[in-house]
Design a protein around this motif. Structure first.
Motif, PDB file in Angstrom:
ATOM      1  N   TYR A  97      53.941  47.177 -58.594  1.00  0.00           N
ATOM      2  CA  TYR A  97      53.459  46.582 -59.839  1.00  0.00           C
ATOM      3  C   TYR A  97      54.603  45.849 -60.547  1.00  0.00           C
ATOM      4  O   TYR A  97      55.767  46.256 -60.467  1.00  0.00           O
ATOM      5  N   SER A  98      54.270  44.782 -61.233  1.00  0.00           N
ATOM      6  CA  SER A  98      55.270  44.029 -61.990  1.00  0.00           C
ATOM      7  C   SER A  98      55.619  44.772 -63.278  1.00  0.00           C
ATOM      8  O   SER A  98      54.975  45.757 -63.643  1.00  0.00           O
ATOM      9  N   LYS A  99      56.626  44.278 -63.992  1.00  0.00           N
ATOM     10  CA  LYS A  99      57.001  44.887 -65.267  1.00  0.00           C
ATOM     11  C   LYS A  99      55.865  44.796 -66.284  1.00  0.00           C
ATOM     12  O   LYS A  99      55.790  45.606 -67.207  1.00  0.00           O
ATOM     13  N   GLN A 100      55.013  43.817 -66.106  1.00  0.00           N
ATOM     14  CA  GLN A 100      53.865  43.646 -67.004  1.00  0.00           C
ATOM     15  C   GLN A 100      52.665  44.474 -66.570  1.00  0.00           C
ATOM     16  O   GLN A 100      51.627  44.452 -67.220  1.00  0.00           O
ATOM     17  N   GLY A 101      52.801  45.200 -65.455  1.00  0.00           N
ATOM     18  CA  GLY A 101      51.732  46.061 -64.990  1.00  0.00           C
ATOM     19  C   GLY A 101      50.792  45.440 -63.980  1.00  0.00           C
ATOM     20  O   GLY A 101      49.822  46.069 -63.560  1.00  0.00           O
ATOM     21  N   GLU A 131      36.963  43.048 -53.643  1.00  0.00           N
ATOM     22  CA  GLU A 131      36.209  44.015 -54.432  1.00  0.00           C
ATOM     23  C   GLU A 131      37.023  45.278 -54.688  1.00  0.00           C
ATOM     24  O   GLU A 131      36.952  45.867 -55.781  1.00  0.00           O
ATOM     25  N   TYR A 132      37.804  45.717 -53.711  1.00  0.00           N
ATOM     26  CA  TYR A 132      38.649  46.893 -53.912  1.00  0.00           C
ATOM     27  C   TYR A 132      39.705  46.592 -54.978  1.00  0.00           C
ATOM     28  O   TYR A 132      39.987  47.437 -55.834  1.00  0.00           O
ATOM     29  N   ARG A 133      40.269  45.411 -54.932  1.00  0.00           N
ATOM     30  CA  ARG A 133      41.233  44.997 -55.958  1.00  0.00           C
ATOM     31  C   ARG A 133      40.595  45.023 -57.347  1.00  0.00           C
ATOM     32  O   ARG A 133      41.162  45.585 -58.295  1.00  0.00           O
ATOM     33  N   ASP A 134      39.398  44.429 -57.460  1.00  0.00           N
ATOM     34  CA  ASP A 134      38.770  44.266 -58.772  1.00  0.00           C
ATOM     35  C   ASP A 134      38.153  45.550 -59.304  1.00  0.00           C
ATOM     36  O   ASP A 134      38.112  45.761 -60.525  1.00  0.00           O
ATOM     37  N   ARG A 135      37.668  46.411 -58.409  1.00  0.00           N
ATOM     38  CA  ARG A 135      36.960  47.618 -58.870  1.00  0.00           C
ATOM     39  C   ARG A 135      37.804  48.884 -58.836  1.00  0.00           C
ATOM     40  O   ARG A 135      37.441  49.884 -59.448  1.00  0.00           O
ATOM     41  N   VAL A 136      38.930  48.835 -58.134  1.00  0.00           N
ATOM     42  CA  VAL A 136      39.782  50.024 -58.024  1.00  0.00           C
ATOM     43  C   VAL A 136      41.208  49.746 -58.507  1.00  0.00           C
ATOM     44  O   VAL A 136      41.709  50.420 -59.413  1.00  0.00           O
ATOM     45  N   VAL A 137      41.857  48.741 -57.912  1.00  0.00           N
ATOM     46  CA  VAL A 137      43.274  48.506 -58.199  1.00  0.00           C
ATOM     47  C   VAL A 137      43.490  48.000 -59.626  1.00  0.00           C
ATOM     48  O   VAL A 137      44.312  48.558 -60.380  1.00  0.00           O
ATOM     49  N   LEU A 138      42.779  46.957 -60.035  1.00  0.00           N
ATOM     50  CA  LEU A 138      42.988  46.404 -61.373  1.00  0.00           C
ATOM     51  C   LEU A 138      42.557  47.361 -62.484  1.00  0.00           C
ATOM     52  O   LEU A 138      43.284  47.497 -63.484  1.00  0.00           O
ATOM     53  N   PRO A 139      41.408  48.056 -62.376  1.00  0.00           N
ATOM     54  CA  PRO A 139      41.091  49.060 -63.399  1.00  0.00           C
ATOM     55  C   PRO A 139      42.149  50.162 -63.469  1.00  0.00           C
ATOM     56  O   PRO A 139      42.486  50.641 -64.565  1.00  0.00           O
ATOM     57  N   GLY A 140      42.686  50.561 -62.319  1.00  0.00           N
ATOM     58  CA  GLY A 140      43.742  51.564 -62.307  1.00  0.00           C
ATOM     59  C   GLY A 140      45.000  51.048 -62.992  1.00  0.00           C
ATOM     60  O   GLY A 140      45.658  51.784 -63.747  1.00  0.00           O
ATOM     61  N   ALA A 141      45.338  49.782 -62.748  1.00  0.00           N
ATOM     62  CA  ALA A 141      46.501  49.177 -63.392  1.00  0.00           C
ATOM     63  C   ALA A 141      46.292  49.083 -64.899  1.00  0.00           C
ATOM     64  O   ALA A 141      47.227  49.301 -65.688  1.00  0.00           O
ATOM     65  N   SER A 142      45.060  48.772 -65.310  1.00  0.00           N
ATOM     66  CA  SER A 142      44.750  48.701 -66.741  1.00  0.00           C
ATOM     67  C   SER A 142      44.918  50.059 -67.404  1.00  0.00           C
ATOM     68  O   SER A 142      45.463  50.173 -68.505  1.00  0.00           O
ATOM     69  N   GLU A 143      44.468  51.103 -66.729  1.00  0.00           N
ATOM     70  CA  GLU A 143      44.590  52.457 -67.274  1.00  0.00           C
ATOM     71  C   GLU A 143      46.058  52.860 -67.391  1.00  0.00           C
ATOM     72  O   GLU A 143      46.470  53.450 -68.398  1.00  0.00           O
ATOM     73  N   MET A 144      46.859  52.538 -66.380  1.00  0.00           N
ATOM     74  CA  MET A 144      48.278  52.889 -66.419  1.00  0.00           C
ATOM     75  C   MET A 144      49.020  52.129 -67.518  1.00  0.00           C
ATOM     76  O   MET A 144      49.938  52.665 -68.149  1.00  0.00           O
ATOM     77  N   GLY A 146      47.624  50.779 -70.276  1.00  0.00           N
ATOM     78  CA  GLY A 146      47.039  50.907 -71.599  1.00  0.00           C
ATOM     79  C   GLY A 146      46.537  49.589 -72.156  1.00  0.00           C
ATOM     80  O   GLY A 146      46.344  49.435 -73.361  1.00  0.00           O
ATOM     81  N   LYS A 147      46.320  48.613 -71.288  1.00  0.00           N
ATOM     82  CA  LYS A 147      45.794  47.307 -71.672  1.00  0.00           C
ATOM     83  C   LYS A 147      45.088  46.714 -70.465  1.00  0.00           C
ATOM     84  O   LYS A 147      45.279  47.173 -69.338  1.00  0.00           O
ATOM     85  N   GLN A 148      44.281  45.693 -70.714  1.00  0.00           N
ATOM     86  CA  GLN A 148      43.568  45.089 -69.600  1.00  0.00           C
ATOM     87  C   GLN A 148      44.515  44.319 -68.693  1.00  0.00           C
ATOM     88  O   GLN A 148      45.309  43.496 -69.137  1.00  0.00           O
ATOM     89  N   ILE A 149      44.425  44.602 -67.409  1.00  0.00           N
ATOM     90  CA  ILE A 149      45.124  43.853 -66.369  1.00  0.00           C
ATOM     91  C   ILE A 149      44.052  43.258 -65.464  1.00  0.00           C
ATOM     92  O   ILE A 149      43.330  43.991 -64.781  1.00  0.00           O
ATOM     93  N   ASN A 150      43.902  41.944 -65.491  1.00  0.00           N
ATOM     94  CA  ASN A 150      42.847  41.325 -64.669  1.00  0.00           C
ATOM     95  C   ASN A 150      43.362  40.269 -63.711  1.00  0.00           C
ATOM     96  O   ASN A 150      42.587  39.507 -63.136  1.00  0.00           O
ATOM     97  N   THR A 151      44.703  40.200 -63.562  1.00  0.00           N
ATOM     98  CA  THR A 151      45.286  39.289 -62.584  1.00  0.00           C
ATOM     99  C   THR A 151      46.367  40.020 -61.799  1.00  0.00           C
ATOM    100  O   THR A 151      46.837  41.091 -62.202  1.00  0.00           O
ATOM    101  N   CYS A 152      46.736  39.444 -60.663  1.00  0.00           N
ATOM    102  CA  CYS A 152      47.786  40.039 -59.843  1.00  0.00           C
ATOM    103  C   CYS A 152      48.812  38.980 -59.479  1.00  0.00           C
ATOM    104  O   CYS A 152      48.640  37.789 -59.776  1.00  0.00           O
TER     105      CYS A 152
END
Length: 225
Positions: A97-101, A131-144, A146-152
């Motif tokens: 993950y980047s410094k920005q999450g 779909e795995y990125r959008d439904r698993v990885v990005l929501p997990g990154a958002s949770e870690m 504490g803000k929305q992460i919708n790009t990689c």
């Protein structure tokens, strides 16, 4: 511009509030609890034109229903050895993950061959990864974060790239078309590393051809090897 952007989002939101089943459910699978971020992506993809962005998103939702995308993660590629062959020739993985999450993906572009199955199988595999990125990885990154992460971020390793890779243009253009229309604005930046002379030569001839390798992009960064 900020005021105009907010007004566009407001208008778009009103239109999306009118969705009925099953479009409503598939839209929820797309935005994963962050509808505003999804509306922003589609607005950016259509230069903030609300009617065009709305049509693009509605086309995407209907595509998902027609192709049963909501259940694609539960659809294995059979037989199992074919699935493994596809993944072995399509070198991609989450590296951190980047410094920005943001999730950072690495792609072995130069050593990926796309030669073990038909276009449809590679496309199915690609959609599953999206779909795995959008439904698993990005929501997990958002949770870690504490803000929305919708790009990689994506790191494209060109080691081993040859001109023969251009033989896969048809397959790559099919995959790119699916991404452009249904997964817009998902990658913030591509980092290209270990670019051989053939890459530089092709870039000078036609950046559009190379764009087929990478899909819709915001910016390229060429680190010094």
């Amino acid at each position: 511009m900020a005021a105009a952007s907010e007004e566009a989002i407001k208008q778009f939101s009103v239109l999306m509030e009118q969705l009925e089943e099953p479009l409503k459910t598939t839209f929820q699978n797309v935005h994963q609890g962050y509808p505003r971020g999804t509306l922003l992506r589609f607005l950016k993809a259509r230069e903030w034109n609300v009617p065009k962005a709305y049509k693009m998103l509605m086309d995407c939702l209907n595509w998902r229903l027609q192709n049963e995308i909501d259940s694609v993660l539960a659809k294995p590629i059979l037989p199992a050895d074919l699935y493994r062959s596809i993944r072995d020739t399509l070198l991609v993985g989450l590296t951190g993950y980047s410094k920005q999450g943001q999730p950072v993906y690495a792609f072995g572009v130069g050593l990926s061959t796309f030669d073990r199955a038909s276009v449809n199988y590679y496309l199915q595999s690609h959609i599953q990864m999206n779909e795995y990125r959008d439904r698993v990885v990005l929501p997990g990154a958002s949770e870690m974060s504490g803000k929305q992460i919708n790009t990689c971020l994506k790191v494209m390793d060109m080691t081993g790239l040859k001109l023969s890779a251009l033989n896969q243009i048809k397959m790559l253009s099919t995959i790119t078309a699916v991404d452009d229309l249904n997964y817009p604005e998902k990658t913030e930046t591509y980092y290209i590393v270990n670019a051989p002379y053939v890459f530089s030569a092709c870039w000078k001839v036609s950046a559009h051809i190379l764009d087929l390798f990478f899909g819709c992009w915001h910016s390229y960064i060429f680190p010094v090897n």
